[in-house]
Design a protein around this motif. Structure first.
Motif, short mmCIF file in Angstrom:
data_model
loop_
_atom_site.label_atom_id
_atom_site.label_comp_id
_atom_site.label_asym_id
_atom_site.label_seq_id
_atom_site.Cartn_x
_atom_site.Cartn_y
_atom_site.Cartn_z
N THR A 1 28.17 19.66 12.98
CA THR A 1 27.44 18.83 14.32
C THR A 1 26.31 19.81 14.67
N TYR A 2 26.47 20.97 15.00
CA TYR A 2 25.49 21.74 15.56
C TYR A 2 24.50 22.44 14.51
N LEU A 3 25.07 22.62 13.12
CA LEU A 3 24.03 23.33 12.10
C LEU A 3 24.07 22.46 11.11
N GLY A 4 24.41 21.27 10.90
CA GLY A 4 24.44 20.24 9.64
C GLY A 4 22.96 20.38 9.00
N GLY A 5 22.02 20.19 9.92
CA GLY A 5 20.67 19.68 9.67
C GLY A 5 20.03 20.90 8.89
N ILE A 6 20.36 22.08 9.41
CA ILE A 6 19.59 23.57 8.46
C ILE A 6 19.85 23.40 7.23
N LYS A 7 20.86 22.74 6.38
CA LYS A 7 21.00 22.64 5.24
C LYS A 7 19.78 21.72 4.40
N HIS A 8 19.20 20.94 4.97
CA HIS A 8 18.04 20.13 4.53
C HIS A 8 16.50 21.00 4.49
N LEU A 9 16.75 21.92 5.54
CA LEU A 9 15.31 22.63 5.61
C LEU A 9 14.89 23.18 4.27
N ILE A 10 13.60 22.97 4.07
CA ILE A 10 13.08 23.75 2.83
C ILE A 10 12.35 24.98 3.15
N GLY A 11 11.81 24.95 4.45
CA GLY A 11 11.03 26.14 4.90
C GLY A 11 11.24 26.30 6.37
N LEU A 12 10.58 27.18 6.91
CA LEU A 12 10.47 26.97 8.53
C LEU A 12 9.71 25.81 9.05
N PRO A 13 10.17 25.35 10.22
CA PRO A 13 9.40 24.17 10.93
C PRO A 13 7.94 24.87 11.29
N ASN A 14 7.19 24.18 11.78
CA ASN A 14 5.67 24.57 12.26
C ASN A 14 5.91 24.86 13.75
N ILE A 15 6.68 24.13 14.54
CA ILE A 15 6.69 24.06 15.71
C ILE A 15 8.29 23.65 16.15
N ALA A 16 8.60 23.98 17.37
CA ALA A 16 9.96 23.81 17.88
C ALA A 16 9.69 23.37 19.60
N ILE A 17 10.47 22.45 19.79
CA ILE A 17 10.47 22.06 21.21
C ILE A 17 11.78 22.28 21.86
N ILE A 18 11.49 23.24 22.85
CA ILE A 18 12.82 23.60 23.90
C ILE A 18 12.88 23.23 25.05
N ILE A 19 13.56 22.56 25.27
CA ILE A 19 13.74 21.49 26.73
C ILE A 19 14.13 22.47 27.72
N ASP A 20 15.14 23.35 27.73
CA ASP A 20 15.30 24.45 28.87
C ASP A 20 15.10 25.77 28.58
N GLN A 21 13.97 26.41 28.96
CA GLN A 21 13.73 28.00 28.30
C GLN A 21 15.12 28.99 28.82
N GLN A 22 15.42 28.77 30.00
CA GLN A 22 16.39 29.73 30.30
C GLN A 22 17.68 29.34 29.54
N GLU A 23 18.18 28.22 29.35
CA GLU A 23 19.31 27.75 28.55
C GLU A 23 19.35 28.07 27.05
N GLU A 24 18.07 28.13 26.53
CA GLU A 24 17.90 28.18 25.24
C GLU A 24 16.92 29.34 24.94
N TYR A 25 17.41 30.59 25.54
CA TYR A 25 16.26 31.79 25.72
C TYR A 25 16.50 32.56 24.30
N THR A 26 17.71 32.33 23.60
CA THR A 26 17.91 33.04 22.19
C THR A 26 17.20 32.22 21.06
N ALA A 27 16.93 30.81 21.32
CA ALA A 27 16.23 30.11 20.45
C ALA A 27 14.83 30.45 20.40
N LEU A 28 14.36 30.42 21.97
CA LEU A 28 12.97 30.90 21.89
C LEU A 28 12.69 32.33 21.51
#
Length: 76
Positions: A11-38
Motif C-alpha cells: 500500500t505505502y511503497l508499491g509505486g516505488i517498484k515502477h520508478l525508473i529514476g528519481l522524480p523531477n519534483i515532489a509535492i508535500i502537503i504538510d511540511q511538518q508531518e512529512e519533514y523526513t520526506a522533505l
C-alpha cells in the motif's frame, strides 16, 4: 513475512517498484508531518512544492503554496 505486513508495504511503497529514476519534483502537503520526506528530497536534489502553514519553515521548500489550517474558535 505476514500477509498483513506485505499488504501494508504494498500500500505505502508499491509505486516505488515502477520508478525508473528519481522524480523531477515532489509535492508535500504538510511540511511538518512529512519533514523526513522533505529532508530526503533536499538531500537527493529533488525540487519540492510545499503546502505550508504559518508555522512552517519557508526556506526549506523550492515553491510555496501558503495556507493556514489554524482555526479561530473565538470568531463569531
Amino acid at each position: 513475512m505476514s500477509k498483513r505486513q506485505l499488504s501494508h508495504l504494498q500500500t505505502y511503497l508499491g509505486g516505488i517498484k515502477h520508478l525508473i529514476g528519481l522524480p523531477n519534483i515532489a509535492i508535500i502537503i504538510d511540511q511538518q508531518e512529512e519533514y523526513t520526506a522533505l529532508q530526503d528530497c533536499i538531500t537527493l536534489g529533488i525540487s519540492t512544492i510545499c503546502l505550508i502553514n504559518s508555522n512552517c519553515n519557508l526556506d526549506l521548500a523550492d515553491m510555496l503554496i501558503t495556507a493556514n489550517d489554524t482555526t479561530n474558535d473565538d470568531a463569531p
